[in-house]
Write a protein that holds these residues in place. Structure first.
Motif, PDB file in Angstrom:
ATOM      1  N   GLY A  33     -30.135  14.920  17.214  1.00 36.32           N
ATOM      2  CA  GLY A  33     -29.191  15.029  18.427  1.00 36.32           C
ATOM      3  C   GLY A  33     -27.894  15.734  18.092  1.00 36.32           C
ATOM      4  N   ALA A  34     -27.210  14.910  16.918  1.00 36.03           N
ATOM      5  CA  ALA A  34     -26.102  15.424  16.299  1.00 36.03           C
ATOM      6  C   ALA A  34     -26.119  16.854  15.943  1.00 36.03           C
ATOM      7  CB  ALA A  34     -25.731  14.341  15.085  1.00 36.03           C
ATOM      8  N   ARG A  35     -27.239  17.096  15.107  1.00 34.37           N
ATOM      9  CA  ARG A  35     -27.292  18.753  14.813  1.00 34.37           C
ATOM     10  C   ARG A  35     -27.522  19.521  15.940  1.00 34.37           C
ATOM     11  NH1 ARG A  35     -26.038  22.491  13.491  1.00 34.37           N
ATOM     12  NH2 ARG A  35     -26.778  24.085  12.125  1.00 34.37           N
ATOM     13  N   GLY A  36     -28.029  19.116  16.977  1.00 29.79           N
ATOM     14  CA  GLY A  36     -28.209  19.863  18.225  1.00 29.79           C
ATOM     15  C   GLY A  36     -26.994  20.039  18.806  1.00 29.79           C
ATOM     16  N   ILE A  37     -26.046  19.025  18.957  1.00 29.34           N
ATOM     17  CA  ILE A  37     -24.853  19.084  19.485  1.00 29.34           C
ATOM     18  C   ILE A  37     -23.896  20.137  18.780  1.00 29.34           C
ATOM     19  CG2 ILE A  37     -22.575  17.957  19.970  1.00 29.34           C
ATOM     20  CD1 ILE A  37     -24.192  15.335  20.485  1.00 29.34           C
ATOM     21  N   PHE A  38     -23.944  20.072  17.410  1.00 30.50           N
ATOM     22  CA  PHE A  38     -22.816  20.999  16.740  1.00 30.50           C
ATOM     23  C   PHE A  38     -23.638  22.368  16.819  1.00 30.50           C
ATOM     24  CE2 PHE A  38     -21.108  17.335  15.567  1.00 30.50           C
ATOM     25  CZ  PHE A  38     -19.707  17.395  15.426  1.00 30.50           C
ATOM     26  N   TYR A  39     -24.798  22.515  16.691  1.00 33.12           N
ATOM     27  CA  TYR A  39     -25.636  23.994  16.809  1.00 33.12           C
ATOM     28  C   TYR A  39     -25.068  24.622  18.301  1.00 33.12           C
ATOM     29  CZ  TYR A  39     -28.871  27.733  17.523  1.00 33.12           C
ATOM     30  OH  TYR A  39     -29.415  28.958  17.756  1.00 33.12           O
ATOM     31  N   VAL A  40     -25.032  23.804  19.612  1.00 31.27           N
ATOM     32  CA  VAL A  40     -24.625  24.235  20.622  1.00 31.27           C
ATOM     33  C   VAL A  40     -23.181  24.786  20.531  1.00 31.27           C
ATOM     34  CG1 VAL A  40     -24.456  23.828  23.264  1.00 31.27           C
ATOM     35  CG2 VAL A  40     -26.425  23.360  22.062  1.00 31.27           C
ATOM     36  N   LYS A  41     -22.429  24.057  20.252  1.00 31.91           N
ATOM     37  CA  LYS A  41     -20.739  24.006  19.946  1.00 31.91           C
ATOM     38  C   LYS A  41     -20.725  25.477  19.087  1.00 31.91           C
ATOM     39  CE  LYS A  41     -16.877  22.123  17.608  1.00 31.91           C
ATOM     40  NZ  LYS A  41     -17.074  23.118  16.532  1.00 31.91           N
ATOM     41  N   GLU A  42     -21.377  25.728  18.061  1.00 29.74           N
ATOM     42  CA  GLU A  42     -21.046  26.897  17.217  1.00 29.74           C
ATOM     43  C   GLU A  42     -21.917  28.145  17.622  1.00 29.74           C
ATOM     44  OE1 GLU A  42     -22.293  25.277  13.314  1.00 29.74           O
ATOM     45  OE2 GLU A  42     -20.890  23.725  13.127  1.00 29.74           O
ATOM     46  N   ARG A  43     -22.856  27.933  18.321  1.00 31.48           N
ATOM     47  CA  ARG A  43     -23.774  29.159  18.512  1.00 31.48           C
ATOM     48  C   ARG A  43     -23.275  29.605  20.046  1.00 31.48           C
ATOM     49  NH1 ARG A  43     -25.917  33.213  19.652  1.00 31.48           N
ATOM     50  NH2 ARG A  43     -28.001  34.130  19.020  1.00 31.48           N
ATOM     51  N   PHE A  44     -23.086  28.705  20.913  1.00 29.91           N
ATOM     52  CA  PHE A  44     -22.813  29.323  22.342  1.00 29.91           C
ATOM     53  C   PHE A  44     -21.358  29.200  23.010  1.00 29.91           C
ATOM     54  CE2 PHE A  44     -27.192  27.943  21.965  1.00 29.91           C
ATOM     55  CZ  PHE A  44     -28.091  29.242  22.266  1.00 29.91           C
TER      56      PHE A  44
END
Length: 228
Positions: A33-44
């Motif tokens: 979940g933490a990785r997904g949050i920062f992936y969304v933040k940085e990617r989109f």
């Protein structure tokens, strides 16, 4: 990933959703979940303001969930029928547009507490929008038996859990009328939040007052119904 997916498939195959079954993979889910949050933040989210708003939403959700857990814990320590009846009485007066069908035990407790039966209380379930109000343990005990078991208990509050009854004294056929794993199984309930009653109504714990939609309540047969 394979371990997480395999465990989730196993947990989803069970008849009742037990939150404790996810404890084994909870740390992994937190990491994902933490990785997904920062992936969304940085990617989109390329705009700084959007990133800040997104993170504030995530933190707010975590804080809200923490506050709810505290409220649930407090509800366990305040598990007194006197509180439930007063809360139910206030709820019915706050929803004058709804029609409530009260069970014998609930009716008796409202009268004993000095509360007036509200005008929006009706005699039977006759419309899908009607709401049934009853104690969970009325599914297996009539009001007199329920009262006797309470008096036999050493507790001074209404506890019809494992301290008052045991598995061997429960009518399995009647108790199995509960339908677990429905997110909308109840409208609300007045009692402890040690479990999510919508998903685990067969929990043999403290008694509580249930407010349930007619479609589900008619199947249980606790309150009168003219619905098919």
């Amino acid at each position: 990933t394979i371990v997480v997916l395999g465990h989730l498939l196993f947990a989803s195959s069970l008849g009742t959703m037990f939150a404790r079954n996810t404890l084994l993979i909870l740390p992994l889910l937190a990491l994902f979940g933490a990785r997904g949050i920062f992936y969304v933040k940085e990617r989109f989210l390329k705009i700084k303001a959007a990133q800040v708003v997104f993170l504030i939403m995530i933190v707010s959700g975590v804080v809200w969930n923490g506050l709810w857990l505290i409220q649930a814990a407090v509800s366990v320590s305040n598990r007194a029928t006197e509180n439930y009846v007063a809360e139910l009485n206030a709820y019915m007066h706050e929803h004058p547009e709804a029609h409530f069908v009260l069970s014998p035990a609930v009716t008796k407790e409202l009268i004993t507490s000095g509360a007036e039966i509200p005008q929006n209380a009706v005699s039977e379930l006759s419309s899908p929008t009607d709401l049934a109000v009853f104690h969970a343990y009325e599914l297996i005990f009539d009001p007199d038996t329920r009262t006797r078991l309470l008096h036999e208990s050493s507790s001074t509050i209404s506890v019809l859990g494992t301290s008052a009854i045991t598995e061997s004294r429960i009518s399995t056929t009647e108790w199995n009328k509960w339908e677990p794993n429905h997110h909308d199984y109840t409208v609300t309930w007045f009692g402890p939040y040690e479990v999510n009653f919508d998903y685990y109504p067969g929990w043999i714990g403290n008694d509580r007052i249930i407010v349930m939609r007619a479609a589900y309540a008619a199947h249980l047969g606790i309150v009168p119904s003219s619905l098919p």
